[in-house]
Design a protein around this motif. Structure first.
Motif, PDB file in Angstrom:
ATOM      1  N   THR A   1     -55.133 -26.518   8.111  1.00  0.00           N
ATOM      2  CA  THR A   1     -55.406 -27.536   9.122  1.00  0.00           C
ATOM      3  C   THR A   1     -56.023 -26.918  10.379  1.00  0.00           C
ATOM      4  OG1 THR A   1     -53.063 -27.406   9.759  1.00  0.00           O
ATOM      5  CG2 THR A   1     -53.713 -29.227   8.358  1.00  0.00           C
ATOM      6  N   ARG A   2     -55.631 -25.689  10.702  1.00  0.00           N
ATOM      7  CA  ARG A   2     -56.286 -25.012  11.826  1.00  0.00           C
ATOM      8  C   ARG A   2     -57.744 -24.721  11.485  1.00  0.00           C
ATOM      9  NH1 ARG A   2     -57.880 -24.596  16.693  1.00  0.00           N
ATOM     10  NH2 ARG A   2     -58.254 -22.479  17.474  1.00  0.00           N
ATOM     11  N   SER A   3     -58.017 -24.404  10.239  1.00  0.00           N
ATOM     12  CA  SER A   3     -59.410 -24.153   9.844  1.00  0.00           C
ATOM     13  C   SER A   3     -60.257 -25.418   9.977  1.00  0.00           C
ATOM     14  CB  SER A   3     -59.473 -23.603   8.414  1.00  0.00           C
ATOM     15  OG  SER A   3     -59.246 -24.610   7.446  1.00  0.00           O
TER      16      SER A   3
ATOM     17  N   SER B   1     -64.785 -27.926  12.726  1.00  0.00           N
ATOM     18  CA  SER B   1     -65.326 -29.045  13.506  1.00  0.00           C
ATOM     19  C   SER B   1     -65.914 -28.585  14.838  1.00  0.00           C
ATOM     20  CB  SER B   1     -64.244 -30.097  13.748  1.00  0.00           C
ATOM     21  OG  SER B   1     -63.262 -29.627  14.651  1.00  0.00           O
ATOM     22  N   GLU B   2     -65.436 -27.441  15.381  1.00  0.00           N
ATOM     23  CA  GLU B   2     -65.963 -26.930  16.644  1.00  0.00           C
ATOM     24  C   GLU B   2     -67.387 -26.405  16.499  1.00  0.00           C
ATOM     25  OE1 GLU B   2     -63.366 -24.073  18.392  1.00  0.00           O
ATOM     26  OE2 GLU B   2     -61.621 -25.413  18.379  1.00  0.00           O
ATOM     27  N   GLY B   3     -67.746 -25.939  15.298  1.00  0.00           N
ATOM     28  CA  GLY B   3     -69.106 -25.478  15.041  1.00  0.00           C
ATOM     29  C   GLY B   3     -69.478 -24.178  15.729  1.00  0.00           C
TER      30      GLY B   3
ATOM     31  N   TYR C   1     -67.290 -29.387   3.142  1.00  0.00           N
ATOM     32  CA  TYR C   1     -66.653 -30.133   4.226  1.00  0.00           C
ATOM     33  C   TYR C   1     -67.477 -30.020   5.509  1.00  0.00           C
ATOM     34  CZ  TYR C   1     -63.227 -31.422   7.786  1.00  0.00           C
ATOM     35  OH  TYR C   1     -62.601 -32.015   8.855  1.00  0.00           O
ATOM     36  N   GLN C   2     -68.001 -28.830   5.769  1.00  0.00           N
ATOM     37  CA  GLN C   2     -68.828 -28.606   6.948  1.00  0.00           C
ATOM     38  C   GLN C   2     -70.088 -29.467   6.900  1.00  0.00           C
ATOM     39  OE1 GLN C   2     -70.850 -24.726   7.386  1.00  0.00           O
ATOM     40  NE2 GLN C   2     -69.842 -24.589   9.397  1.00  0.00           N
TER      41      GLN C   2
ATOM     42  N   GLY D   1     -65.455 -36.292  15.331  1.00  0.00           N
ATOM     43  CA  GLY D   1     -65.414 -35.006  16.020  1.00  0.00           C
ATOM     44  C   GLY D   1     -63.985 -34.558  16.233  1.00  0.00           C
ATOM     45  N   GLY D   2     -63.739 -33.269  16.157  1.00  0.00           N
ATOM     46  CA  GLY D   2     -62.409 -32.725  16.408  1.00  0.00           C
ATOM     47  C   GLY D   2     -61.405 -33.091  15.339  1.00  0.00           C
TER      48      GLY D   2
END
Length: 267
Positions: free
Chosen positions: A216-218, A223-225, A259-260, A43-44
């Motif tokens: 990297t921000r993406s 990951s926040e969903g 990736y998601q 996560g994160g």
């Protein structure tokens, strides 16, 4: 994050040591130890700094940090679970165990890591099954890491005070066009001077650095969903989903949707 465990990691009988942080918001001071470290993020996203490099450890990936490597770690994500394993160096180790890198994990390795969720502290031969489990975990690392989805995301980290301010400005305004001309003007310098600073100090050009921060921000936003892929593309400064997807795949090695799916455990 409590730093007291660093002393115990150095004990001669600490062949294996576990210190998991399952509360988010991780921060350490710069340090090194005689044991190698495996850091796994569930996560994160986790930021790891080594020498002049800034590494991004995405969820469902692990980073191998060889013994004696100065580093520090932080994450502002409240959802990240950080699994830390320390392994004493063994005679005859080479190859994989000497190289700092980030790898995606396959399902077997992930389950082995999560199996240790409630373990803590020093693990010695007197601990029986736990000891041999960790020995097996270390032994399969070179084989069971996901080589096809190994995407070390890192770039030089600016120690120059001006470039550090510029990097922070860029990170806070990723949704904007942020051309080198506009950024140079923001900091009262010529485009030529700013371009030269990036090449001389970081060894990379402005566009490549900006692209690294955007992707990297993406990773964090995915990951926040909370957002769909189009919204994420806009939030990190791309004017179309296709251009974002193309750059993402070029850097990470897989499409953002793939990736998601991996984060969700669909694949």
């Amino acid at each position: 994050m409590n730093h007291d465990h660093f002393k115990e990691v150095e004990d001669k009988d600490s062949e294996f040591y576990i210190y998991h942080v399952l509360t988010g918001n991780v921060t350490t001071e710069i340090h090194y130890h005689s044991s190698a470290q495996l850091v796994y993020a569930e996560g994160g996203i986790v930021h790891i700094f080594t020498d002049l490099r800034h590494w991004y450890l995405p969820a469902r990936c692990f980073m191998w940090i060889p013994a004696g490597t100065p580093h520090y770690i932080f994450s502002t994500s409240p959802k990240v679970d950080l699994y830390n394993f320390y392994f004493k160096k063994e005679d005859g180790e080479s190859g994989f165990f000497d190289e700092i890198n980030i790898y995606s994990v396959n399902n077997l390795l992930r389950e082995m890591i999560l199996h240790t969720k409630d373990w803590d502290g020093k693990i010695t031969k007197n601990d029986g099954s736990k000891y041999f489990f960790l020995k097996a975990l270390k032994g399969v690392l070179p084989e069971k890491r996901d080589k096809q989805l190994a995407f070390p995301v890192q770039h030089p980290f600016p120690k120059d005070e001006t470039l550090l301010k510029i990097a922070r400005y860029i990170h806070a305004n990723l949704e904007k066009p942020l051309t080198i001309e506009s950024t140079a003007k923001e900091f009262g310098m010529s485009t030529r001077t700013l371009s030269r600073k990036f090449k001389e100090i970081l060894g990379m050009n402005y566009v490549r650095f900006l692209r690294a921060l955007r992707i990297t921000r993406s990773l964090e936003l995915i990951s926040e969903g909370k957002y769909n892929m189009y919204e994420i593309a806009m939030m990190v400064g791309y004017n179309s989903l296709s251009s974002f997807s193309n750059i993402f795949k070029k850097i990470i090695g897989v499409a953002p949707t793939e990736y998601q799916h991996k984060l969700r455990g669909d694949r």
